[in-house]
Write a protein that holds these residues in place. Sequence first.
Motif, PDB file in Angstrom:
ATOM      1  N   THR A  56       0.839  -1.207   0.000  1.00 26.76           N
ATOM      2  CA  THR A  56       0.000   0.000   0.000  1.00 26.76           C
ATOM      3  C   THR A  56       0.873   1.256   0.000  1.00 26.76           C
ATOM      4  N   LEU A  57       1.953   1.251   0.788  1.00 31.17           N
ATOM      5  CA  LEU A  57       2.868   2.395   0.831  1.00 31.17           C
ATOM      6  C   LEU A  57       3.540   2.590  -0.517  1.00 31.17           C
ATOM      7  N   TRP A  58       4.016   1.495  -1.134  1.00 31.63           N
ATOM      8  CA  TRP A  58       4.676   1.617  -2.444  1.00 31.63           C
ATOM      9  C   TRP A  58       3.723   2.210  -3.484  1.00 31.63           C
ATOM     10  N   ILE A  59       2.457   1.813  -3.432  1.00 36.55           N
ATOM     11  CA  ILE A  59       1.485   2.333  -4.399  1.00 36.55           C
ATOM     12  C   ILE A  59       1.273   3.824  -4.191  1.00 36.55           C
ATOM     13  N   PHE A  60       1.132   4.245  -2.930  1.00 34.35           N
ATOM     14  CA  PHE A  60       0.994   5.685  -2.656  1.00 34.35           C
ATOM     15  C   PHE A  60       2.225   6.454  -3.141  1.00 34.35           C
ATOM     16  N   LEU A  61       3.410   5.901  -2.898  1.00 38.01           N
ATOM     17  CA  LEU A  61       4.637   6.561  -3.346  1.00 38.01           C
ATOM     18  C   LEU A  61       4.700   6.634  -4.869  1.00 38.01           C
ATOM     19  N   ALA A  62       4.286   5.559  -5.544  1.00 40.29           N
ATOM     20  CA  ALA A  62       4.281   5.554  -7.014  1.00 40.29           C
ATOM     21  C   ALA A  62       3.321   6.610  -7.548  1.00 40.29           C
ATOM     22  N   MET A  63       2.158   6.752  -6.889  1.00 43.96           N
ATOM     23  CA  MET A  63       1.214   7.807  -7.281  1.00 43.96           C
ATOM     24  C   MET A  63       1.865   9.181  -7.146  1.00 43.96           C
ATOM     25  N   ALA A  64       2.541   9.404  -6.002  1.00 44.14           N
ATOM     26  CA  ALA A  64       3.177  10.699  -5.740  1.00 44.14           C
ATOM     27  C   ALA A  64       4.287  10.982  -6.751  1.00 44.14           C
ATOM     28  N   VAL A  65       5.099   9.958  -7.040  1.00 42.70           N
ATOM     29  CA  VAL A  65       6.176  10.121  -8.026  1.00 42.70           C
ATOM     30  C   VAL A  65       5.600  10.446  -9.395  1.00 42.70           C
ATOM     31  N   GLY A  66       4.544   9.729  -9.770  1.00 47.63           N
ATOM     32  CA  GLY A  66       3.913   9.966 -11.069  1.00 47.63           C
ATOM     33  C   GLY A  66       3.372  11.372 -11.184  1.00 47.63           C
ATOM     34  N   ILE A  67       2.664  11.827 -10.151  1.00 50.64           N
ATOM     35  CA  ILE A  67       2.108  13.183 -10.159  1.00 50.64           C
ATOM     36  C   ILE A  67       3.238  14.213 -10.209  1.00 50.64           C
ATOM     37  N   PRO A 120       9.377 -10.494  -7.698  1.00 50.78           N
ATOM     38  CA  PRO A 120       9.290  -9.025  -7.567  1.00 50.78           C
ATOM     39  C   PRO A 120       8.946  -8.301  -8.871  1.00 50.78           C
ATOM     40  N   ILE A 121       9.083  -8.988 -10.016  1.00 52.56           N
ATOM     41  CA  ILE A 121       8.796  -8.339 -11.301  1.00 52.56           C
ATOM     42  C   ILE A 121       7.360  -7.822 -11.338  1.00 52.56           C
ATOM     43  N   THR A 122       6.425  -8.578 -10.746  1.00 50.40           N
ATOM     44  CA  THR A 122       5.025  -8.151 -10.734  1.00 50.40           C
ATOM     45  C   THR A 122       4.874  -6.796 -10.059  1.00 50.40           C
ATOM     46  N   LEU A 123       5.501  -6.638  -8.893  1.00 45.87           N
ATOM     47  CA  LEU A 123       5.409  -5.367  -8.173  1.00 45.87           C
ATOM     48  C   LEU A 123       6.080  -4.244  -8.944  1.00 45.87           C
ATOM     49  N   TYR A 124       7.273  -4.496  -9.476  1.00 47.96           N
ATOM     50  CA  TYR A 124       7.982  -3.447 -10.211  1.00 47.96           C
ATOM     51  C   TYR A 124       7.183  -2.992 -11.431  1.00 47.96           C
ATOM     52  N   ALA A 125       6.593  -3.963 -12.152  1.00 51.81           N
ATOM     53  CA  ALA A 125       5.803  -3.622 -13.336  1.00 51.81           C
ATOM     54  C   ALA A 125       4.535  -2.865 -12.944  1.00 51.81           C
ATOM     55  N   LEU A 126       3.922  -3.274 -11.816  1.00 52.81           N
ATOM     56  CA  LEU A 126       2.732  -2.568 -11.331  1.00 52.81           C
ATOM     57  C   LEU A 126       3.074  -1.125 -10.966  1.00 52.81           C
ATOM     58  N   LEU A 127       4.178  -0.930 -10.246  1.00 51.91           N
ATOM     59  CA  LEU A 127       4.569   0.427  -9.835  1.00 51.91           C
ATOM     60  C   LEU A 127       4.940   1.277 -11.043  1.00 51.91           C
ATOM     61  N   PHE A 128       5.601   0.664 -12.043  1.00 46.90           N
ATOM     62  CA  PHE A 128       5.910   1.384 -13.280  1.00 46.90           C
ATOM     63  C   PHE A 128       4.627   1.866 -13.955  1.00 46.90           C
ATOM     64  N   THR A 129       3.617   0.989 -14.011  1.00 47.76           N
ATOM     65  CA  THR A 129       2.336   1.345 -14.621  1.00 47.76           C
ATOM     66  C   THR A 129       1.678   2.492 -13.858  1.00 47.76           C
ATOM     67  N   ILE A 130       1.719   2.432 -12.533  1.00 50.71           N
ATOM     68  CA  ILE A 130       1.094   3.473 -11.713  1.00 50.71           C
ATOM     69  C   ILE A 130       1.792   4.814 -11.896  1.00 50.71           C
ATOM     70  N   VAL A 131       3.137   4.798 -11.895  1.00 50.87           N
ATOM     71  CA  VAL A 131       3.884   6.043 -12.118  1.00 50.87           C
ATOM     72  C   VAL A 131       3.503   6.655 -13.465  1.00 50.87           C
ATOM     73  N   LEU A 132       3.449   5.826 -14.482  1.00 45.52           N
ATOM     74  CA  LEU A 132       3.099   6.308 -15.822  1.00 45.52           C
ATOM     75  C   LEU A 132       1.687   6.877 -15.848  1.00 45.52           C
TER      76      LEU A 132
END
Length: 343
Positions: free
Chosen positions: A13-24, A223-235
């Motif tokens: 959950t924290l990584w997703i919030f951080l990915a959102m913040a990085v993307g924005i 871990p590839i699943t998480l990294y790919a998910l976070l990449f998608t969220i940042v984008l």
Amino acid sequence: MKLKLKFLDRYLTLWIFLAMAVGIGLGVLFPQISSLVNGLSIGTTNIPLAIGLILMMYPPLAKVDYSLLPMAFKDKKVITISLLLNWIIGPILMFILAIVFLRNEPDYMTGLILIGLARCIAMVIVWNDLAKGNREYAAFLIALNSIFQVFSYSFLVWLFINILPSELGLANYNVQVSIGEVTESVFIYLGIPFLAGYLSRKFFIQTKGLQWYTRKFVPAISPITLYALLFTIVLMFSLKGDKILQLPSDVLKIAVPLVLYFVIMFFFSFFINGRLKVPYEKNVAIAFTATGNNFELAIAVSIALFGIHSPQAFVGVIGPLVEVPVLILLVRTSLWLKARYNS
């Protein structure tokens, strides 16, 4: 030995919030990012994003042991309950919650329906192990859901998005999807990683052995699943800078029906199986298989059908953000119930 969530999973959950913040942040600092992203597309398909989505689906499908499927059908009662929960009750419950909470937001409603139709194949083993469930049962239920997903997801999307809303007279709902486009998306984002996962499992077990595959290869690719998910969220969120003030209220709006879905599905499944005298270890495997959802597939299909900017894809991202803390609480609840099971 006490089981614990891995570091990456525990703070998802924290990584997703951080990915959102990085993307924005990227969207605000580099407004030209939108044209750059669009320039890497062929037709409606964004190439880097498509690669990321396929990689996101590959690890969970590479973990599935399809050789367990014949064993699944030996216990007809348990299999019938699981199929009923996963492919009838779960989708219908999410459909009802989507109508109740988001009928005036048809795009968000569609995103929620897409989640409800995608059954979990990734995190089930984690929740099952933490709750001291039967790992073998969880594994072949995942294998069963993987097969069903490949062959039924397109039809279910067509039924729950094109047919049922109009039959129920939802005046504000005018979303239509092409079953051909859904089938193509499922083939690309589920079929390709499904085939790659099956073939890599078969090849590496034959050449390297099962122990090497489960202890070396699977942990390396997980871990590839998480990294790919976070990449998608940042984008995705790099393109949403103009909606930053709207996002918190929308997250809450989507989170409420998701939380209700997780809680209702878990307790309904757990107590139905309890009444049928299903042993706790099998009950937990069935309950968490029915409760979780395949957000990776829902995100991939949403992006393919509606675009990376779409509200439907946004709903898919909110899914794992909500799922992790809720299911951790449900794991603790199941362990509390275990002490009182059959007492």
